[in-house]
Write an enzyme that holds these catalytic residues in place. Structure first.
Site, short mmCIF file in Angstrom:
data_model
loop_
_atom_site.label_atom_id
_atom_site.label_comp_id
_atom_site.label_asym_id
_atom_site.label_seq_id
_atom_site.Cartn_x
_atom_site.Cartn_y
_atom_site.Cartn_z
N HIS A 184 37.19 33.82 -56.44
CA HIS A 184 36.62 32.60 -55.86
C HIS A 184 37.30 31.38 -56.49
CE1 HIS A 184 34.14 29.92 -53.76
NE2 HIS A 184 32.94 30.38 -54.05
N TYR A 189 34.07 25.41 -57.78
CA TYR A 189 33.70 26.28 -58.89
C TYR A 189 34.86 26.33 -59.90
CZ TYR A 189 29.76 26.99 -55.89
OH TYR A 189 28.66 26.75 -55.10
N ARG A 332 28.00 31.60 -40.98
CA ARG A 332 26.70 31.35 -40.35
C ARG A 332 26.52 32.11 -39.04
NH1 ARG A 332 27.34 25.16 -40.25
NH2 ARG A 332 29.47 25.92 -39.96
C1 FNR Z 1 28.36 30.07 -47.95
N1 FNR Z 1 29.70 29.93 -48.27
C2 FNR Z 1 30.20 30.61 -49.38
N2 FNR Z 1 31.54 30.62 -49.62
C3 FNR Z 1 32.06 31.35 -50.63
O1 FNR Z 1 33.26 31.34 -50.83
N3 FNR Z 1 31.24 32.09 -51.41
C4 FNR Z 1 29.90 32.13 -51.25
O2 FNR Z 1 29.19 32.87 -51.96
C5 FNR Z 1 29.34 31.33 -50.23
N4 FNR Z 1 27.99 31.26 -50.01
C6 FNR Z 1 27.49 30.73 -48.84
C7 FNR Z 1 26.14 30.89 -48.50
C8 FNR Z 1 25.67 30.45 -47.27
C9 FNR Z 1 24.23 30.68 -46.90
C10 FNR Z 1 26.55 29.80 -46.37
C11 FNR Z 1 26.08 29.33 -45.02
C12 FNR Z 1 27.85 29.60 -46.72
C13 FNR Z 1 30.64 29.30 -47.34
C14 FNR Z 1 30.98 30.26 -46.21
O3 FNR Z 1 31.62 31.44 -46.67
C15 FNR Z 1 31.90 29.57 -45.17
O4 FNR Z 1 33.10 29.24 -45.80
C16 FNR Z 1 31.26 28.34 -44.56
O5 FNR Z 1 29.89 28.57 -44.25
C17 FNR Z 1 31.97 27.90 -43.29
O6 FNR Z 1 31.99 28.96 -42.36
P1 FNR Z 1 30.97 29.03 -41.09
O7 FNR Z 1 29.58 29.13 -41.62
O8 FNR Z 1 31.18 27.78 -40.30
O9 FNR Z 1 31.39 30.28 -40.36
#
Ligand code: FNR
Length: 363
Positions: A184, A189, A332
């Site tokens: 990550h 982070y 999402r």
């Molecule tokens: C996330 N996102 C996220 N990204 C990541 O690298 N590690 C993580 O643990 C998380 N946790 C997380 C929790 C929740 C509830 C959400 C909605 C999002 C970000 C996610 O992986 C993604 O990059 C973004 O949500 C944008 O993509 P979508 O939601 O538009 O498909």
């Protein structure tokens, strides 16, 4: 006719992903002491039985104080392996490739879960509620904002210890049977805190120049690659831009990608932002695809992932057909609809076999 790109299998090293529509990592804030439980088994299992080409388990702390919240997953002790192994074995039963995102939250650690946002003035998790205010550290003693703890500047010894924790977590991930791991390096982070000039003001070899700021990431990737099996992919997620004037940007990401690729990183998942509250992110369908496309165009041989407001099969397939990325991920959309792959297949006129139990669902 050839299959639409989205449904063409992808082989990275010796691991095959059955399609290119993956589940992006998502923190569920549902663990205790870093351990998975029934919720995680149900949550990741639902994607495994519903056609996903690749699942990336949520951000998982390599040390307890590297968790974002007290309820995040962890892989800092051997006891945490078995529960993850159960999920991995289950995914494999359904032909689903599965990996885990390992990370450290640095100055954004010891915070409260999303469900508590807005219910109190700050995001800080107090010691009395499982937080670790004294153990919040980062590259420099600069807080993200006044809602987060002010970190202590890491010593060289702490840097080496955290890198070793990444290595140890990778070894445990292998014991859990994961097909791939993702470091990550995004969303503000620890790894991102090091490479961004906005959060790193160190004057030693880990700060200052571009080369110094990326050192923590590059060394960590190198050390992890040494223990992670050669037949398994190593992925990284980056924030390709800070989306702040004077911050980390796309050109930096392209340079970093070349260097990481030389270290045996196979795949760059291109997200953005998360490291500075001044960020300006222009949310729109596929808003982060240009980052993936820039890396793919500039770094021969590297595989790239697109993420961000991708929520239908035609859109996802078009990104791949246009050569802008090799994989499309969604977060999402998968929460709303764990059967996203089947909907996408229908939209693209592709026949995808459901698991036997659900085959009768076909209209
Ligand atoms: C996330 N996102 C996220 N990204 C990541 O690298 N590690 C993580 O643990 C998380 N946790 C997380 C929790 C929740 C509830 C959400 C909605 C999002 C970000 C996610 O992986 C993604 O990059 C973004 O949500 C944008 O993509 P979508 O939601 O538009 O498909």
């Amino acid at each position: 006719d050839p299959l639409p790109k989205l449904f063409q299998p992808l082989k990275i090293r010796n691991i095959t992903f059955k399609n290119r529509l993956w589940v992006s990592p998502m923190c569920m804030y549902s663990a205790e002491d870093g351990f998975v439980n029934d919720f995680h088994f149900m949550h990741y299992g639902q994607f495994a039985v519903r056609g996903s080409g690749g699942i990336v388990i949520e951000a998982t702390g390599v040390v307890p104080e590297g968790r974002i919240t007290p309820n995040c997953l962890g892989l800092w002790k051997d006891e945490q392996i078995a529960g993850l192994r159960h999920i991995v074995d289950y995914a494999h039963k359904f032909g689903t490739t599965i990996g885990i995102q390992i990370g450290h939250a640095g100055r954004k650690s010891s915070t409260i879960p999303l469900s508590q946002y807005g219910k109190r003035p700050t995001l800080m998790a107090e010691d009395s509620e499982g937080g670790w205010s004294e153990d919040v550290y980062g590259p420099s003693a600069i807080a993200y904002d006044d809602k987060h703890w002010t970190p202590k500047e890491m010593t060289i010894e702490q840097i080496a210890d955290v890198q070793q924790a990444f290595v140890d977590a990778a070894v445990r991930a292998e014991k859990a049977g994961f097909d791939f791991i993702e470091l990550h390096g995004a969303h503000g982070y620890l790894i991102h805190q090091f490479y961004s000039p906005l959060s790193n003001q160190r004057t030693d070899k880990y700060g200052g120049s571009f080369e110094n700021r990326i050192r923590f990431f590059v060394e960590t990737a190198r050390k992890v690659r040494q223990v992670w099996p050669a037949e398994k992919p190593l992925l990284v997620r980056v924030s390709a831009s800070d989306c702040v004037e004077g911050g980390w940007d796309t050109e930096d990401t392209v340079e970093l990608a070349k260097i990481l690729h030389n270290e045996g990183v196979d795949f760059i998942d291109c997200s953005s932002a998360g490291n500075d509250p001044r960020q300006k992110v222009a949310y729109a369908p596929g808003y982060q695809v240009p980052y993936a496309a820039a890396v793919k165009a500039a770094v021969p041989g590297i595989l790239v992932g697109a993420i961000g407001s991708i929520d239908n099969g035609r859109q996802a397939n078009e990104i791949l057909e246009q050569g802008k990325a090799d994989v499309a991920s969604a977060a999402r959309k998968y929460l709303r609809d764990p059967s996203f792959v089947f909907e996408a297949a229908k939209d693209l006129g592709v026949f995808v076999k459901w698991n036997d139990q659900y085959e009768r669902s076909r209209a």
